[in-house]
Design a protein around this motif. Structure first.
Motif, mmCIF file in Angstrom:
data_model
loop_
_atom_site.group_PDB
_atom_site.id
_atom_site.type_symbol
_atom_site.label_atom_id
_atom_site.label_comp_id
_atom_site.label_asym_id
_atom_site.label_seq_id
_atom_site.Cartn_x
_atom_site.Cartn_y
_atom_site.Cartn_z
ATOM 1 N N ILE A 69 -32.825 -99.219 -50.542
ATOM 2 C CA ILE A 69 -33.534 -99.498 -49.411
ATOM 3 C C ILE A 69 -35.155 -99.295 -49.938
ATOM 4 O O ILE A 69 -35.201 -98.224 -50.406
ATOM 5 C CB ILE A 69 -33.211 -98.769 -48.273
ATOM 6 N N VAL A 70 -35.981 -100.160 -49.339
ATOM 7 C CA VAL A 70 -37.350 -100.008 -49.546
ATOM 8 C C VAL A 70 -37.982 -100.013 -48.340
ATOM 9 O O VAL A 70 -37.935 -100.693 -47.494
ATOM 10 C CB VAL A 70 -38.013 -101.086 -50.451
ATOM 11 N N LEU A 71 -38.619 -98.779 -48.146
ATOM 12 C CA LEU A 71 -39.523 -98.713 -46.789
ATOM 13 C C LEU A 71 -40.988 -98.253 -46.916
ATOM 14 O O LEU A 71 -41.237 -97.446 -47.702
ATOM 15 C CB LEU A 71 -38.802 -97.636 -45.848
ATOM 16 N N LEU A 106 -36.460 -95.774 -51.454
ATOM 17 C CA LEU A 106 -37.755 -95.756 -52.027
ATOM 18 C C LEU A 106 -38.684 -95.929 -50.941
ATOM 19 O O LEU A 106 -38.763 -96.791 -50.228
ATOM 20 C CB LEU A 106 -37.870 -97.186 -52.946
ATOM 21 N N LEU A 107 -39.420 -94.939 -50.598
ATOM 22 C CA LEU A 107 -40.482 -94.812 -49.780
ATOM 23 C C LEU A 107 -41.842 -95.233 -50.394
ATOM 24 O O LEU A 107 -42.249 -94.683 -51.511
ATOM 25 C CB LEU A 107 -40.689 -93.459 -48.935
ATOM 26 N N ASP A 137 -46.079 -103.830 -45.399
ATOM 27 C CA ASP A 137 -46.681 -105.001 -46.401
ATOM 28 C C ASP A 137 -46.503 -104.284 -47.712
ATOM 29 O O ASP A 137 -46.105 -105.218 -48.691
ATOM 30 C CB ASP A 137 -47.977 -105.174 -46.042
ATOM 31 N N LEU A 138 -46.700 -103.158 -47.939
ATOM 32 C CA LEU A 138 -47.052 -102.574 -49.282
ATOM 33 C C LEU A 138 -45.571 -102.404 -49.914
ATOM 34 O O LEU A 138 -45.103 -102.732 -51.046
ATOM 35 C CB LEU A 138 -47.383 -101.231 -49.476
ATOM 36 N N ALA A 139 -44.675 -102.145 -48.846
ATOM 37 C CA ALA A 139 -43.107 -101.874 -49.178
ATOM 38 C C ALA A 139 -42.376 -103.227 -49.453
ATOM 39 O O ALA A 139 -41.840 -103.240 -50.530
ATOM 40 C CB ALA A 139 -42.462 -101.241 -48.158
#
Length: 151
Positions: free
Chosen positions: A112-114, A143-144, A16-18
């Motif tokens: 990519i955002v994870l 992006l982690l 959810d934050l990602a």
């Protein structure tokens, strides 16, 4: 900067934050957001006896559809162009990072955002890490987004 951003969602707090970060980045960059949910079919690797898996699969698919619809709403609320993709590849047997990599390669994502739990040590070894596999193998930046410690 980025014109196509892929974010993977799984219903966890860190995912959810990602999603929040990805929507914000897409809004700032005027990028298209691709929200992906991969059905984890890893349970098929294990002998479950004479269990009817029809209800389990239906629940996984319905849950994925709900996650994607919610993500679409969040993106639309910020006026972000968004497309959703659900991956249900039974033969992948739970190899989620490989499924996401294939989408990156075929779809042209530039970032990519994870979300990540930030597990380490034995907990990471036992549970595996989609984020770690993608960071090691992905041809584009990853992006982690780490959830705060919940202990």
């Amino acid at each position: 900067m980025y014109k196509k951003i892929l974010v993977a969602v799984d219903g966890s707090h860190c995912s959810d934050l990602a999603l929040e970060q990805a929507v914000g980045l897409a809004s700032t960059c005027d990028a298209e957001l691709q929200v992906v949910h991969v059905i984890d079919n890893g349970y098929l690797k294990y002998d479950m006896g004479y269990v009817d898996l029809t209800e389990l699969r239906s629940g996984l698919i319905k849950g994925g559809q709900d996650l994607l619809a919610e993500a679409q709403e969040k993106a639309s609320a910020r006026h972000v162009r968004c497309r959703t993709v659900m991956v249900d590849e039974i033969l992948a047997l739970g190899d989620i990072s490989h499924q996401i990599l294939q989408l990156v390669e075929s779809g042209g994502a530039e970032l990519i955002v994870l979300g990540t739990h930030g597990r380490h040590g034995v907990r990471r070894l036992l549970l595996g890490s989609v984020a770690e596999n993608l960071v090691r193998q992905c041809p584009v930046p990853v992006l982690l987004v780490r959830a705060p410690d919940e202990s």
